[in-house]
Write a protein that holds these residues in place. Sequence first.
Motif, PDB file in Angstrom:
ATOM      1  N   GLN A  45       0.824  -1.199   0.000  1.00 12.51           N
ATOM      2  CA  GLN A  45       0.000   0.000   0.000  1.00 12.51           C
ATOM      3  C   GLN A  45       0.866   1.259   0.000  1.00 12.51           C
ATOM      4  O   GLN A  45       0.628   2.208  -0.756  1.00 12.51           O
ATOM      5  N   CYS A  46       1.906   1.268   0.827  1.00  8.07           N
ATOM      6  CA  CYS A  46       2.778   2.443   0.910  1.00  8.07           C
ATOM      7  C   CYS A  46       3.580   2.635  -0.370  1.00  8.07           C
ATOM      8  O   CYS A  46       3.811   3.767  -0.792  1.00  8.07           O
ATOM      9  N   LYS A  48       2.595   1.806  -3.357  1.00  8.82           N
ATOM     10  CA  LYS A  48       1.731   2.047  -4.510  1.00  8.82           C
ATOM     11  C   LYS A  48       0.756   3.202  -4.334  1.00  8.82           C
ATOM     12  O   LYS A  48       0.281   3.768  -5.309  1.00  8.82           O
ATOM     13  N   SER A  49       0.443   3.552  -3.100  1.00 11.06           N
ATOM     14  CA  SER A  49      -0.554   4.592  -2.864  1.00 11.06           C
ATOM     15  C   SER A  49      -0.124   5.481  -1.702  1.00 11.06           C
ATOM     16  O   SER A  49       0.870   6.197  -1.807  1.00 11.06           O
ATOM     17  N   VAL A  50      -0.826   5.413  -0.557  1.00 12.57           N
ATOM     18  CA  VAL A  50      -0.481   6.247   0.602  1.00 12.57           C
ATOM     19  C   VAL A  50      -0.789   5.477   1.890  1.00 12.57           C
ATOM     20  O   VAL A  50      -1.857   4.869   2.021  1.00 12.57           O
ATOM     21  N   SER A  51       0.132   5.530   2.832  1.00  9.29           N
ATOM     22  CA  SER A  51      -0.058   4.943   4.156  1.00  9.29           C
ATOM     23  C   SER A  51       0.098   6.015   5.226  1.00  9.29           C
ATOM     24  O   SER A  51       0.846   6.982   5.051  1.00  9.29           O
ATOM     25  N   GLY A 154       3.967   7.758   0.760  1.00 12.09           N
ATOM     26  CA  GLY A 154       3.550   7.041  -0.439  1.00 12.09           C
ATOM     27  C   GLY A 154       3.587   7.947  -1.654  1.00 12.09           C
ATOM     28  O   GLY A 154       3.595   9.181  -1.530  1.00 12.09           O
ATOM     29  N   PHE A 156       1.494   9.049  -3.715  1.00 17.50           N
ATOM     30  CA  PHE A 156       0.415  10.018  -3.876  1.00 17.50           C
ATOM     31  C   PHE A 156       0.180  10.834  -2.603  1.00 17.50           C
ATOM     32  O   PHE A 156      -0.877  11.443  -2.427  1.00 17.50           O
ATOM     33  N   ASP A 219      -9.809   9.681   3.343  1.00 16.43           N
ATOM     34  CA  ASP A 219      -9.442   9.616   1.925  1.00 16.43           C
ATOM     35  C   ASP A 219      -9.283   8.154   1.531  1.00 16.43           C
ATOM     36  O   ASP A 219      -8.520   7.411   2.153  1.00 16.43           O
ATOM     37  N   ARG A 221      -7.700   6.785  -0.696  1.00 19.25           N
ATOM     38  CA  ARG A 221      -6.346   6.418  -1.120  1.00 19.25           C
ATOM     39  C   ARG A 221      -5.440   6.037   0.050  1.00 19.25           C
ATOM     40  O   ARG A 221      -4.332   5.522  -0.155  1.00 19.25           O
TER      41      ARG A 221
END
Length: 368
Positions: A45-46, A48-51, A154, A156, A219, A221
């Motif tokens: 997740q971190c 590829k996106s946001v953690s 992340g 994003f 959010d 994301r």
Amino acid sequence: MQEVTSVDKKTVLFQKHTDLKAKMVPFGGWEMPIQYEGIIAETEQCRKSVSVFDTCHIGEFRFKGNIATSGIEKAVSFYIEKIPVGRCKYGFLMNEDGGVVDDLIVYRLAEDELMIVVNAATCENDFNYMNSLLDGSSEFVNISEKISKIDVQGPFAKDVMKDIFDADFDNMKYFGFSHVTFDDKEILISRTGYTGELGYEIYSDVSQAEKIWDSLLADERVKPAGLGARDILRLEVGLSLYGQELDENITPVEAGLPFFVTFDKDFIGADVLRKQNENGTDRVKIAFEAATRRSPRHGYEIHADGKIIGEVTSGVFSTMLKKGIGLGLVETDFSKTGQQIKIVSGKTQIDAKICELPFYKGGTARKK
């Protein structure tokens, strides 16, 4: 990941973790989330996106006074005076033998004002040690109990932060920071992190922590991540952990971190480090990749040519590389890239070879 078994503290976000059914573990004297849905999923997740990470256990000190004459400069491995206002710098709190009392980040809030961020387990010792070096002319306060810290990490992360906070994120430089108003109170947001991804660290009054946490997780994301994912993320990009790659008996030169030392500065332990930098050391930090998915662990022996040459300081299964990776301290003669080694613990033997850092090269930490 180094754990401390005694637990007497909970962060202000403890109930949030309980509500999310996080698995809690003792760490640095605190009860902290090691995972929510799973360590591998949280690592991905971190990347590829946001953690979002609860790091409220971290320590913060406030200094106000004359930086040049107060005694604060002799404590750390770099020139505090040369940090521009609005920037922060990573380095080391040193002892007389060249060992690391702690690694830290110093924020230059004003010409005569600093925030110093330290590790949770060493916070009290760090404060007392630094305070003993000051001449009494400055104000030096441990503000850890008043400050919450939440990390947003992340690729994003900037997009998420823009939707919540009114700051110029497009022009915030790496290791820069800004003061922002959130819920009618001032908070500090820095472009820093411990994952190798684009990220921010949010410092606020403890009364604001839950609202910031909820705003971020609203959010779609964003998902929460625990210490397990954080350890894999930092190791995949080769970042050191105090108590494993660094401690009072390991110098920054041995740890492969001389670029965070200003060798022409006079600070505690500087003479030792200058000699090591000029003459070399008997042992050095190395990075290694396992030939299989098996995870090396802290304290495992490292063998080469039929003998013990050192030991593993950190090891994990890399989510991105799909193999075991680790860091270790070994005899300098056996530290060349490509050196074949064995990681050994009892009957466990893992074939590996020494490699260059970082293991994972796709991180977005310095993304513009």
